[in-house]
Motif scaffolding. Structure first.
Motif, mmCIF file in Angstrom:
data_model
loop_
_atom_site.group_PDB
_atom_site.id
_atom_site.type_symbol
_atom_site.label_atom_id
_atom_site.label_comp_id
_atom_site.label_asym_id
_atom_site.label_seq_id
_atom_site.Cartn_x
_atom_site.Cartn_y
_atom_site.Cartn_z
ATOM 1 N N GLU A 7 0.861 -1.172 0.000
ATOM 2 C CA GLU A 7 0.000 0.000 0.000
ATOM 3 C C GLU A 7 0.899 1.223 0.000
ATOM 4 N N TRP A 41 -2.412 -1.531 -3.532
ATOM 5 C CA TRP A 41 -3.426 -0.504 -3.320
ATOM 6 C C TRP A 41 -2.736 0.818 -3.042
ATOM 7 N N ASP A 43 -2.944 5.363 -3.072
ATOM 8 C CA ASP A 43 -3.697 6.599 -2.898
ATOM 9 C C ASP A 43 -5.032 6.338 -2.204
ATOM 10 N N ASP A 44 -6.156 6.641 -2.832
ATOM 11 C CA ASP A 44 -7.461 6.543 -2.167
ATOM 12 C C ASP A 44 -7.919 5.098 -1.951
ATOM 13 N N LEU A 45 -7.189 4.128 -2.470
ATOM 14 C CA LEU A 45 -7.500 2.717 -2.226
ATOM 15 C C LEU A 45 -6.661 2.129 -1.093
ATOM 16 N N ALA A 46 -5.754 2.923 -0.535
ATOM 17 C CA ALA A 46 -4.955 2.515 0.632
ATOM 18 C C ALA A 46 -5.629 3.100 1.872
ATOM 19 N N TRP A 47 -6.024 2.233 2.789
ATOM 20 C CA TRP A 47 -6.800 2.662 3.959
ATOM 21 C C TRP A 47 -6.151 2.172 5.245
ATOM 22 N N ASP A 50 -7.239 -1.259 6.644
ATOM 23 C CA ASP A 50 -6.643 -2.473 6.081
ATOM 24 C C ASP A 50 -5.622 -3.089 7.035
ATOM 25 N N ARG A 67 -7.250 -8.199 4.512
ATOM 26 C CA ARG A 67 -6.339 -7.311 3.784
ATOM 27 C C ARG A 67 -4.881 -7.629 4.143
ATOM 28 N N HIS A 92 -12.647 5.931 5.624
ATOM 29 C CA HIS A 92 -12.854 4.516 5.940
ATOM 30 C C HIS A 92 -12.571 4.218 7.406
#
Length: 168
Positions: A7, A41, A43-47, A50, A67, A92
């Protein structure tokens, strides 16, 4: 063969300064390390969720068991502090994967690399209180920085090359 997940965050949407090389750095490890690539993952898909255990923290939205804790080695590249790795969005969860919310390795994860400033800051020995039990639930290693670090593109690839050569 090890399962690999990465990520990375370049775009911080005003939460912190944007970074330039996190994607190249994380993908350097991902594309160089011998193993099975499971997720990438960014930018905005890295949370933060996870990395967090379901039911810990506030809010208790962790998804690590589906994850980060599904791979053998995970690599994060982005901002960080003694509070933990810092993500570009907070929608998130709250945008920071705090050690108090992590229970890693109770599913699979063995190695976690946090390429982020000060996540392992010594803080007069308090680093062990922050990152000790209960974070290590089967996790073998956390690699990270005590100090600030530069936004550069090659550290992930260098780490992967050393691991591929048997340097552990």
């Amino acid at each position: 063969m090890a399962d690999i997940g990465i990520e990375w965050v370049k775009q911080y949407h005003g939460r912190a300064s944007n970074l330039s090389n996190t994607q190249a750095q994380a993908e350097g490890l991902y594309n160089t390390l011998s193993g099975v690539r499971r997720f990438n993952w960014g930018d905005d898909l890295a949370w933060d969720q996870d990395f967090e255990e379901q039911g810990t923290g506030s809010p208790a939205t962790g998804t690590d068991n589906t994850r980060i804790d599904t791979v053998d080695i995970a690599f994060f590249s982005g901002h960080g502090s003694m509070a933990g790795p810092f993500f570009g969005i907070a929608s998130h969860d709250d945008g920071t994967a705090k050690p108090t919310e992590l229970r890693l390795g109770n599913n699979n994860l063995e190695w976690l690399t946090l390429d982020a400033c000060e996540v392992l800051n010594w803080d007069n020995g308090n680093v062990f209180a922050r990152w000790g039990w209960p974070v290590f639930r089967g996790l073998h290693y956390i690699l990270g920085f005590h100090t600030t670090t530069r936004d550069e593109s090659k550290r992930g690839r260098y780490l992967a090359e050393n691991l591929n050569n048997g340097d552990r």
